[in-house]
Design a protein around this motif. Structure first.
Motif, short mmCIF file in Angstrom:
data_model
loop_
_atom_site.label_atom_id
_atom_site.label_comp_id
_atom_site.label_asym_id
_atom_site.label_seq_id
_atom_site.Cartn_x
_atom_site.Cartn_y
_atom_site.Cartn_z
N ILE A 29 1.06 -1.12 0.06
CA ILE A 29 -0.13 -0.03 -0.01
C ILE A 29 0.95 1.40 0.11
N LYS A 30 0.68 1.99 -1.14
CA LYS A 30 1.98 3.03 -1.07
C LYS A 30 1.47 4.21 -0.12
N ARG A 31 2.16 5.03 -0.02
CA ARG A 31 2.18 6.03 1.09
C ARG A 31 1.11 7.28 0.54
N GLY A 32 0.38 7.60 1.42
CA GLY A 32 -0.45 8.68 1.23
C GLY A 32 -1.11 9.56 2.42
N ALA A 33 -2.13 10.35 2.18
CA ALA A 33 -3.15 10.95 3.24
C ALA A 33 -4.57 10.76 2.92
N TYR A 34 -5.23 10.82 3.83
CA TYR A 34 -6.56 10.86 3.91
C TYR A 34 -7.15 11.66 5.15
N ASP A 54 -2.21 -7.92 4.07
CA ASP A 54 -2.89 -9.15 3.61
C ASP A 54 -3.87 -8.77 2.57
N VAL A 55 -3.81 -9.93 1.80
CA VAL A 55 -4.89 -9.50 0.57
C VAL A 55 -6.29 -10.11 1.24
N TYR A 56 -6.24 -11.15 1.97
CA TYR A 56 -7.48 -11.56 2.57
C TYR A 56 -7.39 -11.64 4.13
N ALA A 138 -11.23 2.50 -0.48
CA ALA A 138 -10.94 2.42 -2.06
C ALA A 138 -11.94 1.28 -2.50
N ASP A 139 -12.70 1.71 -3.90
CA ASP A 139 -13.20 0.61 -4.51
C ASP A 139 -12.55 -0.11 -5.55
N LYS A 140 -13.15 -0.44 -6.64
CA LYS A 140 -12.39 -1.48 -7.76
C LYS A 140 -11.58 -0.43 -8.35
N SER A 141 -11.69 0.72 -8.48
CA SER A 141 -10.88 1.74 -9.38
C SER A 141 -10.31 2.94 -8.88
N ARG A 142 -10.94 3.34 -7.63
CA ARG A 142 -10.57 4.47 -7.13
C ARG A 142 -9.89 4.46 -5.46
N SER A 143 -8.50 5.04 -5.18
CA SER A 143 -8.31 4.73 -4.00
C SER A 143 -8.92 5.56 -3.05
N TRP A 177 -6.14 -1.25 -4.39
CA TRP A 177 -4.83 -1.84 -3.86
C TRP A 177 -4.74 -3.12 -4.19
N GLY A 178 -5.85 -4.04 -4.71
CA GLY A 178 -5.56 -5.35 -4.70
C GLY A 178 -6.05 -6.14 -3.47
#
Length: 256
Positions: A29-34, A54-56, A138-143, A177-178
């Motif tokens: 998971i790449k660095r960011g801010a929220y 973890d993916v799951y 995040a949804d399927k296409s947006r962080s 993010w997968g």
């Protein structure tokens, strides 16, 4: 028939043990801010450093391997100080989750202490609340899909579904993010789950427990995003580290 079940369970345990420690089960998971919806003054952004998650969520079969390796965390030996009596109560026996529980269903009835220990034994840790929320928006296409009405409607619709915890992991959508199952399967422990408390004052309600999860609260909710988040934060605020419940599991994270 009994021997066949034993063979199948043994095969699943062997397969999982081979995959368990593989790094590809985690994503970066790449660095960011929220901007959290709760817990910060003046809605200031919170920085989140890069990490792995973890993916799951952790599954029954994975946790069974852990319990067999660390029997002090089995149902009969778990100390009451670290988990309620309902700890692993959905398992058929001490070291068998039973044929009615899918191997790939998320582990539930698990305390914060047990989840923390599990992650540590994998060389990992529980994700912080900010890390979890950062990935979960995040949804399927947006962080950050929190402003999308359909995304928040999906989350709220899940809150009303019974027994999603019996479903296998990986059946919900794969997010930006997968990562799977951030919404739609089980609630999840975070390292600092109790760092934010919703008080009666903040809700303009002196009773912080009564109707905390009452569906009628959504009638007056003008912002689905805020209401979906309120449910998560409210649930966390109701927890104690030894609590166990059938709709609460966990996944692990790791520093880069």
């Amino acid at each position: 028939m009994l021997h066949l079940k034993i063979i199948i369970n043994s095969f699943l345990l062997l397969l999982t043990s081979l995959l368990w420690a593989q790094d590809y089960q985690m994503v970066t998971i790449k660095r960011g801010a929220y901007v959290p919806l709760y817990g910060t003054k003046n809605k200031k952004p919170v920085e989140v450093d890069s990490f792995k998650m973890d993916v799951y969520p952790v599954t029954n079969v994975q946790y069974l391997l852990f319990v067999k390796k660390y029997p002090d965390y089995s149902r009969s030996k778990m100390k009451g100080l670290f988990a309620e009596k309902s700890y692993l109560s959905h398992w058929e026996t001490e070291f068998n989750y039973g044929i009615n529980n899918l191997s790939n269903a998320p582990i539930i009835n698990i305390s914060w202490f047990a989840a923390k220990k599990y992650c540590e034994c994998q060389g990992k840790r529980l994700p912080t609340m900010d890390e979890w929320e950062y990935v979960a928006m995040a949804d399927k296409s947006r962080s950050d899909a929190r402003t999308k009405e359909e995304f928040n409607a999906y989350i709220l619709a899940w809150y009303e579904k019974p027994k999603t915890y019996v479903n296998p992991v990986g059946q919900t959508f794969k997010n930006y993010w997968g990562v799977y199952d951030m919404h739609g399967l089980v609630w999840e422990w975070t390292a600092d789950f109790n760092s934010i408390f919703l008080s009666g004052e903040s809700r303009k309600d002196k009773d912080t427990d009564k109707n905390l999860f009452c569906g009628s609260g959504s009638i007056n909710a003008s912002d689905l995003m805020n209401y979906a988040a309120f449910m998560r934060y409210g649930f966390r605020a109701s927890l104690k580290a030894r609590f166990t419940t059938r709709n609460l599991g966990f996944r692990c994270a790791k520093d880069l």
